[in-house]
Design a protein around this motif. Structure first.
Motif, PDB file in Angstrom:
ATOM      1  N   ALA A  77       0.865  -1.184   0.000  1.00 36.93           N
ATOM      2  CA  ALA A  77       0.000   0.000   0.000  1.00 36.93           C
ATOM      3  C   ALA A  77       0.894   1.224   0.000  1.00 36.93           C
ATOM      4  O   ALA A  77       1.264   1.744   1.056  1.00 36.93           O
ATOM      5  CB  ALA A  77      -0.918  -0.003   1.224  1.00 36.93           C
ATOM      6  N   GLY A  78       1.294   1.658  -1.188  1.00 33.66           N
ATOM      7  CA  GLY A  78       2.272   2.735  -1.304  1.00 33.66           C
ATOM      8  C   GLY A  78       1.750   3.950  -2.027  1.00 33.66           C
ATOM      9  O   GLY A  78       0.912   3.866  -2.931  1.00 33.66           O
ATOM     10  N   GLU A  79       2.271   5.112  -1.624  1.00 33.20           N
ATOM     11  CA  GLU A  79       1.868   6.387  -2.221  1.00 33.20           C
ATOM     12  C   GLU A  79       2.540   6.598  -3.577  1.00 33.20           C
ATOM     13  O   GLU A  79       3.583   6.027  -3.879  1.00 33.20           O
ATOM     14  CB  GLU A  79       2.220   7.533  -1.270  1.00 33.20           C
ATOM     15  N   GLU A  80       1.917   7.471  -4.390  1.00 28.37           N
ATOM     16  CA  GLU A  80       2.524   7.965  -5.618  1.00 28.37           C
ATOM     17  C   GLU A  80       2.142   9.434  -5.744  1.00 28.37           C
ATOM     18  O   GLU A  80       1.016   9.761  -6.132  1.00 28.37           O
ATOM     19  CB  GLU A  80       2.061   7.162  -6.840  1.00 28.37           C
ATOM     20  N   PHE A 133      -1.612   6.066  -5.386  1.00 23.56           N
ATOM     21  CA  PHE A 133      -1.729   4.933  -4.477  1.00 23.56           C
ATOM     22  C   PHE A 133      -1.796   3.594  -5.216  1.00 23.56           C
ATOM     23  O   PHE A 133      -2.795   3.285  -5.857  1.00 23.56           O
ATOM     24  CB  PHE A 133      -2.970   5.107  -3.596  1.00 23.56           C
ATOM     25  N   SER A 134      -0.738   2.815  -5.088  1.00 22.97           N
ATOM     26  CA  SER A 134      -0.649   1.566  -5.852  1.00 22.97           C
ATOM     27  C   SER A 134      -0.074   0.433  -5.009  1.00 22.97           C
ATOM     28  O   SER A 134       0.443   0.648  -3.916  1.00 22.97           O
ATOM     29  CB  SER A 134       0.241   1.772  -7.090  1.00 22.97           C
ATOM     30  N   ASP A 135      -0.153  -0.765  -5.563  1.00 23.56           N
ATOM     31  CA  ASP A 135       0.384  -1.970  -4.930  1.00 23.56           C
ATOM     32  C   ASP A 135       1.684  -2.328  -5.655  1.00 23.56           C
ATOM     33  O   ASP A 135       1.683  -3.050  -6.654  1.00 23.56           O
ATOM     34  CB  ASP A 135      -0.639  -3.093  -5.039  1.00 23.56           C
ATOM     35  N   HIS A 136       2.795  -1.812  -5.151  1.00 30.09           N
ATOM     36  CA  HIS A 136       4.055  -1.953  -5.875  1.00 30.09           C
ATOM     37  C   HIS A 136       4.639  -3.358  -5.825  1.00 30.09           C
ATOM     38  O   HIS A 136       5.351  -3.770  -6.743  1.00 30.09           O
ATOM     39  CB  HIS A 136       5.060  -0.935  -5.342  1.00 30.09           C
ATOM     40  N   LEU A 137       4.351  -4.102  -4.764  1.00 30.24           N
ATOM     41  CA  LEU A 137       4.832  -5.480  -4.710  1.00 30.24           C
ATOM     42  C   LEU A 137       4.145  -6.341  -5.768  1.00 30.24           C
ATOM     43  O   LEU A 137       4.778  -7.206  -6.390  1.00 30.24           O
ATOM     44  CB  LEU A 137       4.597  -6.071  -3.318  1.00 30.24           C
ATOM     45  N   THR A 138       2.864  -6.121  -5.975  1.00 33.36           N
ATOM     46  CA  THR A 138       2.152  -6.849  -7.020  1.00 33.36           C
ATOM     47  C   THR A 138       2.734  -6.527  -8.386  1.00 33.36           C
ATOM     48  O   THR A 138       2.971  -7.414  -9.209  1.00 33.36           O
ATOM     49  CB  THR A 138       0.647  -6.517  -6.979  1.00 33.36           C
ATOM     50  N   GLU A 139       2.993  -5.245  -8.622  1.00 30.87           N
ATOM     51  CA  GLU A 139       3.571  -4.836  -9.910  1.00 30.87           C
ATOM     52  C   GLU A 139       4.966  -5.416 -10.099  1.00 30.87           C
ATOM     53  O   GLU A 139       5.329  -5.867 -11.189  1.00 30.87           O
ATOM     54  CB  GLU A 139       3.624  -3.310  -9.990  1.00 30.87           C
ATOM     55  N   SER A 169       8.275   6.052  -1.812  1.00 37.43           N
ATOM     56  CA  SER A 169       8.876   5.502  -0.596  1.00 37.43           C
ATOM     57  C   SER A 169       9.208   4.027  -0.788  1.00 37.43           C
ATOM     58  O   SER A 169      10.123   3.496  -0.142  1.00 37.43           O
ATOM     59  CB  SER A 169       7.934   5.678   0.600  1.00 37.43           C
ATOM     60  N   PHE A 170       8.488   3.348  -1.652  1.00 38.36           N
ATOM     61  CA  PHE A 170       8.739   1.925  -1.933  1.00 38.36           C
ATOM     62  C   PHE A 170      10.175   1.704  -2.392  1.00 38.36           C
ATOM     63  O   PHE A 170      10.794   0.682  -2.071  1.00 38.36           O
ATOM     64  CB  PHE A 170       7.757   1.430  -2.994  1.00 38.36           C
ATOM     65  N   SER A 171      10.708   2.668  -3.150  1.00 38.43           N
ATOM     66  CA  SER A 171      12.083   2.550  -3.639  1.00 38.43           C
ATOM     67  C   SER A 171      13.092   2.591  -2.510  1.00 38.43           C
ATOM     68  O   SER A 171      14.237   2.149  -2.669  1.00 38.43           O
ATOM     69  CB  SER A 171      12.378   3.681  -4.632  1.00 38.43           C
ATOM     70  N   ASP A 172      12.684   3.119  -1.344  1.00 42.11           N
ATOM     71  CA  ASP A 172      13.547   3.160  -0.161  1.00 42.11           C
ATOM     72  C   ASP A 172      13.184   2.079   0.849  1.00 42.11           C
ATOM     73  O   ASP A 172      13.471   2.198   2.039  1.00 42.11           O
ATOM     74  CB  ASP A 172      13.457   4.539   0.501  1.00 42.11           C
ATOM     75  N   GLN A 173      12.514   1.024   0.361  1.00 39.50           N
ATOM     76  CA  GLN A 173      12.157  -0.143   1.177  1.00 39.50           C
ATOM     77  C   GLN A 173      11.193   0.201   2.328  1.00 39.50           C
ATOM     78  O   GLN A 173      11.187  -0.465   3.367  1.00 39.50           O
ATOM     79  CB  GLN A 173      13.405  -0.834   1.745  1.00 39.50           C
ATOM     80  N   ILE A 174      10.379   1.222   2.153  1.00 37.26           N
ATOM     81  CA  ILE A 174       9.360   1.556   3.142  1.00 37.26           C
ATOM     82  C   ILE A 174       8.123   0.718   2.882  1.00 37.26           C
ATOM     83  O   ILE A 174       7.659   0.616   1.740  1.00 37.26           O
ATOM     84  CB  ILE A 174       8.997   3.051   3.090  1.00 37.26           C
ATOM     85  N   ARG A 175       7.574   0.106   3.928  1.00 39.70           N
ATOM     86  CA  ARG A 175       6.321  -0.637   3.822  1.00 39.70           C
ATOM     87  C   ARG A 175       5.348  -0.045   4.844  1.00 39.70           C
ATOM     88  O   ARG A 175       5.660   0.031   6.032  1.00 39.70           O
ATOM     89  CB  ARG A 175       6.533  -2.140   4.104  1.00 39.70           C
ATOM     90  N   THR A 176       4.206   0.361   4.396  1.00 38.40           N
ATOM     91  CA  THR A 176       3.252   1.021   5.277  1.00 38.40           C
ATOM     92  C   THR A 176       2.515   0.010   6.156  1.00 38.40           C
ATOM     93  O   THR A 176       2.391  -1.170   5.806  1.00 38.40           O
ATOM     94  CB  THR A 176       2.221   1.822   4.461  1.00 38.40           C
ATOM     95  N   VAL A 177       2.039   0.518   7.296  1.00 36.74           N
ATOM     96  CA  VAL A 177       1.242  -0.289   8.222  1.00 36.74           C
ATOM     97  C   VAL A 177      -0.041   0.475   8.522  1.00 36.74           C
ATOM     98  O   VAL A 177      -0.183   1.661   8.210  1.00 36.74           O
ATOM     99  CB  VAL A 177       2.016  -0.573   9.539  1.00 36.74           C
TER     100      VAL A 177
END
Length: 329
Positions: free
Chosen positions: A163-166, A192-198, A287-295
């Motif tokens: 659950a990551g921002e864009e 707002f996208s699902d980057h792990l799925t992509e 933030s996904f590129s910096d290994q951030i995972r939201t909670v």
């Protein structure tokens, strides 16, 4: 001019941002969507029409925020007629990453599909006025039913992997009575996208985009500056977990806005009179590129100079859904 929409006594209201904490309330009763169609029919500038309908009444901006009465700055009375879409691989990023990217484009003859798409934009995304340039990556996001208001939560489906921002620039358009696209304005957006799925397989990009999104709270009427600078941050437990500046606007993109608009509206089905279109123009900062995972409970805050107050939304994780069964009639 920057405008907002909000609820007052159960009614949709339009306001003009007059100061840090002052909103001029419009006498319009059909929202920004209705104002845009009226302006097109009368052949007048939307900003002039908004000024003409000023009610003379004022409300406090902060009270609308605190009471969660803000709405997206443009909505359609029929959510199914609000198409949300976007383009990717459109931004050059920082000067350093741009130089590195260009060097790779010249040296590597075995480019990935994404790199090939980026290369197309760099070489042909900014054609002369009146001409069509390179076709960008394009994706469908959903309709108005997935739109989340500023200050409200993004529901994260139980089947999501991320659950990551864009943070992005958003263009908003209405199709006039003659079937011509008319630009209403621009806003800050969180696609707002699902980057792990992509990331698992790029053919799952379409799945990763079927998530909620938000834009606003303010809509800038007229043309945006070519060089736009902002900040994207994640707040967890009242403290900033991650923060980075981001840039957008044509000066920081491999495509012109006109080229991206052409390749969306060239399809006749996207020019149906009365429809509303919300289009995300892409980003180079995640933030996904910096290994951030939201909670659960993390809050996104995205701001852009010249666009007023930041767009703020938290995430709310939902339980895994049951398998959807289909029965024959």
């Amino acid at each position: 001019m920057r405008v907002i929409q909000f609820i007052e006594d159960g009614q949709l209201c339009v306001g003009v941002v007059a100061g840090d904490d002052e909103i001029e309330v419009s006498g319009a009763r059909e929202g920004v969507y209705g104002l845009a169609l009226q302006a097109a029919r009368e052949g007048v500038a939307l900003e002039a029409l908004v000024r003409r309908l000023d009610s003379g009444r004022r409300v406090r901006y902060q009270s609308l925020v605190d009471e969660r009465r803000l709405l997206p700055p443009v909505t359609h009375p029929d959510a199914a007629r609000m198409l949300i879409s976007g383009t990717g691989l459109t931004h050059l990023g920082s000067a350093a990453s741009r130089d590195a990217m260009h060097a790779k484009l010249q040296e590597d003859t075995n480019l990935t599909d994404s790199m090939k798409m980026f290369k197309l934009g760099v070489e042909g995304g900014k054609p002369a006025a009146g001409q069509a340039g390179a076709q960008p990556e394009w994706f469908y996001k959903g309709d108005g039913s997935l739109l989340v208001a500023p200050e409200c939560d993004f529901p994260v489906p139980g089947f999501a992997l991320d659950a990551g921002e864009e943070p992005e620039l958003v263009g908003v358009y209405v199709i006039d009575d003659q079937g011509a696209p008319r630009r209403i304005g621009f806003a800050v957006g969180n696609e707002f996208s699902d980057h792990l799925t992509e990331r698992f397989n790029y053919l799952w990009l379409a799945h990763s985009k079927l998530r909620p999104c938000a834009f606003g709270p303010e809509l800038l009427l007229g043309e945006p500056p070519a060089d736009l600078r902002g900040a994207s941050r994640i707040v967890r437990g009242g403290e900033v977990l991650w923060e980075k500046p981001f840039v957008t606007g044509e000066a920081n993109m491999s495509h012109t806005l006109a080229n991206l608009e052409h390749h969306h509206f060239k399809y006749p089905q996207f020019r149906r009179p009365g429809d509303l279109h919300v289009h995300y123009f892409g980003t180079a900062t995640l933030s996904f590129s910096d290994q951030i995972r939201t909670v659960d409970g993390d809050r996104f805050e995205i701001s852009l100079d010249g666009f007023g107050r930041p767009l703020r939304n938290a995430v709310r994780f939902e339980p895994a859904p049951a398998v959807v069964g289909v029965t024959s009639l």
